[in-house]
Scaffold this motif. Structure first.
Motif, mmCIF file in Angstrom:
data_model
loop_
_atom_site.group_PDB
_atom_site.id
_atom_site.type_symbol
_atom_site.label_atom_id
_atom_site.label_comp_id
_atom_site.label_asym_id
_atom_site.label_seq_id
_atom_site.Cartn_x
_atom_site.Cartn_y
_atom_site.Cartn_z
ATOM 1 N N SER A 35 0.834 -1.206 0.000
ATOM 2 C CA SER A 35 0.000 0.000 0.000
ATOM 3 C C SER A 35 0.866 1.253 0.000
ATOM 4 O O SER A 35 0.573 2.243 -0.677
ATOM 5 C CB SER A 35 -0.881 0.029 1.251
ATOM 6 O OG SER A 35 -1.533 -1.189 1.452
ATOM 7 N N VAL A 36 1.909 1.207 0.824
ATOM 8 C CA VAL A 36 2.831 2.323 1.010
ATOM 9 C C VAL A 36 4.241 1.747 1.064
ATOM 10 O O VAL A 36 4.418 0.543 1.260
ATOM 11 C CB VAL A 36 2.514 3.093 2.306
ATOM 12 C CG1 VAL A 36 1.189 3.842 2.186
ATOM 13 C CG2 VAL A 36 2.477 2.148 3.500
ATOM 14 N N ALA A 37 5.214 2.601 0.940
ATOM 15 C CA ALA A 37 6.593 2.110 0.854
ATOM 16 C C ALA A 37 7.327 2.107 2.189
ATOM 17 O O ALA A 37 7.958 1.109 2.550
ATOM 18 C CB ALA A 37 7.379 2.949 -0.158
ATOM 19 N N GLU A 38 7.291 3.195 2.920
ATOM 20 C CA GLU A 38 8.198 3.369 4.051
ATOM 21 C C GLU A 38 8.078 2.290 5.132
ATOM 22 O O GLU A 38 9.100 1.726 5.556
ATOM 23 C CB GLU A 38 8.018 4.772 4.660
ATOM 24 C CG GLU A 38 8.577 5.880 3.791
ATOM 25 C CD GLU A 38 10.036 5.664 3.406
ATOM 26 O OE1 GLU A 38 10.811 5.192 4.265
ATOM 27 O OE2 GLU A 38 10.395 5.947 2.252
ATOM 28 N N PRO A 39 6.873 1.953 5.610
ATOM 29 C CA PRO A 39 6.803 0.908 6.648
ATOM 30 C C PRO A 39 7.309 -0.450 6.150
ATOM 31 O O PRO A 39 7.860 -1.235 6.923
ATOM 32 C CB PRO A 39 5.319 0.850 6.995
ATOM 33 C CG PRO A 39 4.752 2.144 6.544
ATOM 34 C CD PRO A 39 5.543 2.525 5.340
ATOM 35 N N VAL A 40 7.120 -0.710 4.874
ATOM 36 C CA VAL A 40 7.563 -1.983 4.288
ATOM 37 C C VAL A 40 9.086 -2.015 4.199
ATOM 38 O O VAL A 40 9.735 -2.998 4.580
ATOM 39 C CB VAL A 40 6.923 -2.185 2.896
ATOM 40 C CG1 VAL A 40 7.422 -3.461 2.259
ATOM 41 C CG2 VAL A 40 5.398 -2.195 3.017
ATOM 42 N N LEU A 41 9.662 -0.925 3.715
ATOM 43 C CA LEU A 41 11.126 -0.840 3.640
ATOM 44 C C LEU A 41 11.745 -0.939 5.036
ATOM 45 O O LEU A 41 12.750 -1.620 5.235
ATOM 46 C CB LEU A 41 11.532 0.473 2.975
ATOM 47 C CG LEU A 41 11.197 0.601 1.484
ATOM 48 C CD1 LEU A 41 11.381 2.048 1.024
ATOM 49 C CD2 LEU A 41 12.067 -0.335 0.653
#
Length: 243
Positions: A35-41
């Protein structure tokens, strides 16, 4: 069956789950529906995992919004539904029914499961007894029919129902509590649903996740998988949509 793959649930937005799938021998890490990048990265970095691939199940923004950021940060390749390429950024591999995609030595077969969106796909790791279903099926529920028909969703349920009992089902939202309440309305005499709803209520009170689920559990408690006809599924979906 217990898969050798390591799977991490990353909760984002209000109720989305992004899945990180890590294959230790190859060092590869897959992201499903970011959904989003930062929390996954951040989740990958915290574990020392290098993201190499993104697999999307459909075009909705809460499933592809993280594609650009993750690709920019990692150079990951993107696999996505061939029928929805115009709506998904950074696609390297269009995926169609029967295609085989890999994470290290682990192979998944692409299943076209339209209904929630016209080109929705799922990724089935048969040897690892797990499937990533996006928004086609949820624990005790199914996705809204935004771009498809009850007949398509009924056919999807038959395909999922035919998978082995122990298949772990990874969906993309924490909807189980509301789904369970509706399931009990749809089948008030179903003791398996009542028992599961009580367990879900307790888990959510502790702020615990209720997915993944299993095919066996869905056969027993999912009113959409349990619908005996297209008409019954359509009626149940319409009732759920009305709230």
């Amino acid at each position: 069956m217990v898969s050798a793959l390591e799977i991490l649930r990353v909760p984002v937005l209000s109720d989305n789950y992004v899945w990180l799938v890590h294959d230790k021998p190859s060092g590869e890490t897959l992201v499903v529906d970011p959904s989003v990048a930062e929390p996954v990265l951040a989740a990958a970095q915290a574990r020392g995992w290098s993201i190499t691939q993104i697999w999307n199940t459909h075009w909705h923004g809460d499933h592809i919004g993280g594609n650009p950021g993750i690709v920019a940060a990692t150079g990951a390749t993107v696999t996505a539904p061939a029928a929805e390429l115009a709506k998904i950024p950074h696609v390297d591999r269009p995926a169609r029914e029967g295609d085989r995609v890999r994470l290290g030595d682990h192979e998944a077969v692409v299943m076209e499961v339209p209904a929630h969106t016209a080109g929705h796909i799922a990724y089935h790791f048969a040897d690892d007894a797990m499937i990533f279903v996006g928004d086609t099926m949820f624990a005790m529920g199914c996705g809204r029919l935004f771009e498809g028909t009850p007949a398509q969703m009924y056919a999807n349920m038959r395909r999922f129902e035919a998978l082995p009992d122990d298949t772990q089902v990874y969906c993309a939202h924490e909807y189980t509590l509301s789904n369970g309440k509706f399931a009990l309305q749809a089948e008030p005499q179903n003791e398996a649903i009542a028992d599961r709803l009580a367990q879900v209520e307790a888990a959510r009170a502790r702020d615990e996740a209720t997915v993944p689920t299993t095919i066996a559990l869905e056969r027993a408690t999912n009113p959409f998988m349990r619908a005996q006809s297209v008409e019954e599924l359509a009626s149940r979906r319409a009732a759920k949509d009305r709230g």
